[in-house]
Motif scaffolding. Structure first.
Motif, mmCIF file in Angstrom:
data_model
loop_
_atom_site.group_PDB
_atom_site.id
_atom_site.type_symbol
_atom_site.label_atom_id
_atom_site.label_comp_id
_atom_site.label_asym_id
_atom_site.label_seq_id
_atom_site.Cartn_x
_atom_site.Cartn_y
_atom_site.Cartn_z
ATOM 1 N N LYS A 115 8.727 -3.459 -6.594
ATOM 2 C CA LYS A 115 10.071 -3.735 -5.675
ATOM 3 C C LYS A 115 9.620 -2.869 -4.299
ATOM 4 C CE LYS A 115 14.919 -2.735 -6.138
ATOM 5 N NZ LYS A 115 16.031 -1.890 -6.813
ATOM 6 N N GLU A 116 9.958 -3.549 -3.323
ATOM 7 C CA GLU A 116 9.921 -3.003 -2.100
ATOM 8 C C GLU A 116 8.488 -2.405 -1.797
ATOM 9 O OE1 GLU A 116 13.144 -0.212 -1.571
ATOM 10 O OE2 GLU A 116 14.664 -2.045 -1.904
ATOM 11 N N GLY A 117 7.666 -2.651 -2.442
ATOM 12 C CA GLY A 117 6.133 -2.438 -2.370
ATOM 13 C C GLY A 117 5.842 -1.129 -3.381
ATOM 14 N N LYS A 118 6.741 -0.862 -4.424
ATOM 15 C CA LYS A 118 6.615 0.258 -5.146
ATOM 16 C C LYS A 118 6.544 -0.093 -6.387
ATOM 17 C CE LYS A 118 10.704 1.822 -3.799
ATOM 18 N NZ LYS A 118 11.822 2.764 -3.435
ATOM 19 N N ILE A 119 5.498 0.477 -7.449
ATOM 20 C CA ILE A 119 5.472 0.288 -8.860
ATOM 21 C C ILE A 119 5.275 1.702 -9.337
ATOM 22 C CG2 ILE A 119 4.006 -0.641 -10.556
ATOM 23 C CD1 ILE A 119 3.205 -2.756 -8.675
ATOM 24 N N GLU A 120 6.151 1.858 -10.584
ATOM 25 C CA GLU A 120 5.976 3.239 -11.238
ATOM 26 C C GLU A 120 5.376 2.737 -12.611
ATOM 27 O OE1 GLU A 120 9.877 4.953 -12.110
ATOM 28 O OE2 GLU A 120 10.022 5.681 -10.059
ATOM 29 N N LEU A 121 4.278 3.747 -12.945
ATOM 30 C CA LEU A 121 3.745 3.955 -14.250
ATOM 31 C C LEU A 121 4.254 4.955 -15.209
ATOM 32 C CD1 LEU A 121 -0.236 3.480 -12.948
ATOM 33 C CD2 LEU A 121 1.122 1.827 -14.080
ATOM 34 N N ARG A 122 4.340 4.458 -16.455
ATOM 35 C CA ARG A 122 4.975 5.541 -17.529
ATOM 36 C C ARG A 122 4.081 5.423 -18.562
ATOM 37 N NH1 ARG A 122 10.176 7.229 -16.616
ATOM 38 N NH2 ARG A 122 11.081 6.630 -14.911
ATOM 39 N N ALA A 123 4.074 6.531 -19.447
ATOM 40 C CA ALA A 123 3.195 6.695 -20.857
ATOM 41 C C ALA A 123 3.736 5.641 -21.708
ATOM 42 C CB ALA A 123 3.357 8.220 -21.009
ATOM 43 N N ALA A 124 2.678 5.160 -22.234
ATOM 44 C CA ALA A 124 3.320 4.313 -23.505
ATOM 45 C C ALA A 124 3.096 4.988 -24.923
ATOM 46 C CB ALA A 124 2.348 3.156 -23.620
ATOM 47 N N CYS A 125 2.463 6.297 -24.796
ATOM 48 C CA CYS A 125 2.267 7.126 -25.728
ATOM 49 C C CYS A 125 2.275 8.623 -25.537
ATOM 50 C CB CYS A 125 1.276 6.596 -26.733
ATOM 51 S SG CYS A 125 -0.462 7.141 -25.945
ATOM 52 N N ASP A 126 2.230 9.476 -26.254
ATOM 53 C CA ASP A 126 2.156 10.752 -26.119
ATOM 54 C C ASP A 126 0.343 11.187 -25.845
ATOM 55 O OD1 ASP A 126 4.715 11.221 -26.765
ATOM 56 O OD2 ASP A 126 4.596 12.173 -28.723
ATOM 57 N N GLY A 127 0.040 11.735 -25.177
ATOM 58 C CA GLY A 127 -1.156 12.240 -24.792
ATOM 59 C C GLY A 127 -1.271 12.872 -23.620
ATOM 60 N N PHE A 157 -2.585 17.849 -18.522
ATOM 61 C CA PHE A 157 -1.481 18.409 -18.978
ATOM 62 C C PHE A 157 -0.797 17.111 -20.025
ATOM 63 C CE2 PHE A 157 -1.555 21.453 -15.617
ATOM 64 C CZ PHE A 157 -1.050 22.420 -16.323
ATOM 65 N N PRO A 158 -0.125 17.565 -21.095
ATOM 66 C CA PRO A 158 0.326 16.764 -21.850
ATOM 67 C C PRO A 158 1.608 15.935 -21.439
ATOM 68 C CG PRO A 158 1.032 18.837 -22.670
ATOM 69 C CD PRO A 158 0.115 18.986 -21.334
ATOM 70 N N VAL A 159 1.672 14.670 -21.681
ATOM 71 C CA VAL A 159 2.837 14.014 -21.306
ATOM 72 C C VAL A 159 3.527 13.211 -22.854
ATOM 73 C CG1 VAL A 159 2.251 13.528 -19.189
ATOM 74 C CG2 VAL A 159 1.476 11.890 -20.942
ATOM 75 N N LYS A 160 4.865 13.021 -22.702
ATOM 76 C CA LYS A 160 5.543 12.458 -23.954
ATOM 77 C C LYS A 160 5.690 10.921 -23.733
ATOM 78 C CE LYS A 160 6.381 15.907 -26.508
ATOM 79 N NZ LYS A 160 5.933 15.988 -27.991
ATOM 80 N N LYS A 161 5.840 9.942 -24.669
ATOM 81 C CA LYS A 161 5.899 8.653 -24.382
ATOM 82 C C LYS A 161 7.108 8.295 -23.590
ATOM 83 C CE LYS A 161 6.704 4.186 -26.956
ATOM 84 N NZ LYS A 161 6.891 3.824 -28.181
#
Length: 352
Positions: A87-99, A126-130
């Protein structure tokens, strides 16, 4: 850019924001630059007086920002990640699992130094959550040269060895052994307040406490206990205490005598300078394993955050730590002991 009749605009790409003004109700963009006009948008555009529109005229060798955004996203999207729609040249990435999030710094710099495109990430290691946001990508202009995108792709591949700039390593189930050392605890002179701290931190991950032993400052007993826990199936062995240079502190010697590879005895992190990290290669025929052995200084018992909080997530994701990586923690390795701890949303452990 060309001017067309709104009634003929289905599928066209807007070259600028379209603003709607309703007195006392709203004033703002109803459609943004780069929006692809849908059939149902046409009556809305006509209702706000837009009988004609400036739209993007396709040019040979040029890409629309959303098409280019997909290419940029593919350069950085690694395993276990979900992406938003462009959207408007932007894309976001998010975690599909904890890791554990990994960021290839060279690849990231290669893209961000190219111009007209960018990738912004959270800190790696660093750790991230789903569901956590990992990165955002953006194409700056409305259209960009396909040749530039191809050159950026090649630069990123050269920097990363063909791998994505980002990777998410899931946390792995670990069997943990804890060895509490010290004459004062072994002979009952003081209560063991160290082990409960380790147990609480282990609960943040998928762990199973499979053994716990208490020994006096006898390096032969500690060495034997470490090897015994590994033979029983421990994936991680944590030794608490006995890490200084005092004559009674024998834990570093005990760990070394197991035959484990010492990565580092000492880390440029405060609290936690007397930290020891080693890896032991368990030689079971059917299940060869790399066992992480950590010697923890006394500060881990009482300080809110220490070197242990920086190393543990990587151990739990089977992300082997090198001596060079430990050395790099010097910048950002000073905990400021804030009255209200906000870790990991602070600078602790976030080096260059």
């Amino acid at each position: 850019m060309k001017l067309i009749q709104t009634v003929e605009a289905e599928g066209a790409v807007l070259c600028h924001d379209i603003t709607q003004i309703v007195r006392g109700v709203t004033k703002g963009a109803i459609f943004r630059k780069g929006h692809v006009v849908a059939k149902e948008d046409i009556p809305v555009l006509l209702s706000i007086g837009k009988d004609r529109l400036y739209v993007w005229e396709r040019e040979e060798g040029m890409l629309h920002e959303n098409d280019a955004a997909e290419i940029l996203c593919a350069m950085c999207k690694g395993r276990h990640m979900e992406q938003s729609q462009a959207k408007e040249g932007k894309i976001e990435l998010r975690a599909a699992c904890d890791g554990l999030l990994k960021v290839d710094d060279k690849g990231l710099k290669a893209i961000n130094g190219f111009g007209q495109m960018m990738i912004a990430t959270r800190h790696g290691n660093f750790p991230v959550k789903k569901g956590d946001k990992l990165a955002g990508t953006r194409i700056i202009p409305l259209i960009i040269e396909a040749e530039r995108m191809e050159a950026a792709k090649k630069a990123a591949e050269q920097a990363t060895g063909g791998l994505p700039i980002l990777d998410l390593k899931p946390f792995v189930h670990k069997k943990v052994g804890i060895i509490t050392t010290g004459n004062e605890v072994y002979y009952g002179r003081i209560q063991d307040t160290f082990t409960p701290v380790i147990e609480e931190k282990m609960k943040e991950f998928d762990t199973e406490l499979m053994d716990h032993a208490i020994w006096n400052d006898d390096d032969t007993k500690i060495t034997a206990s470490i090897l015994d826990m590994i033979e029983k199936g421990a994936d991680v062995v944590v030794c608490t205490g006995g890490m200084s240079v005092d004559p009674d502190d024998k834990t570093p010697l005990a760990i070394r005598n197991t035959g484990a590879q010492i990565v580092s005895y000492g880390a440029p992190v405060l609290p936690g300078a007397m930290f020891l990290l080693a890896y032991y290669q368990a030689k079971e025929r059917d299940n060869p394993r790399t066992v992480a052995i950590m010697g923890l200084p006394g500060c881990v018992m009482y300080a809110k955050r220490t070197i242990f909080d920086l190393a543990l997530p990587r151990v739990m994701a089977d992300d082997k730590i090198t001596s060079e990586e430990l050395a790099a923690l010097g910048q950002g390795g000073l905990c400021l002991d804030c009255p209200v701890c906000t870790f990991p949303n602070c600078g602790f452990g976030k080096g260059v």
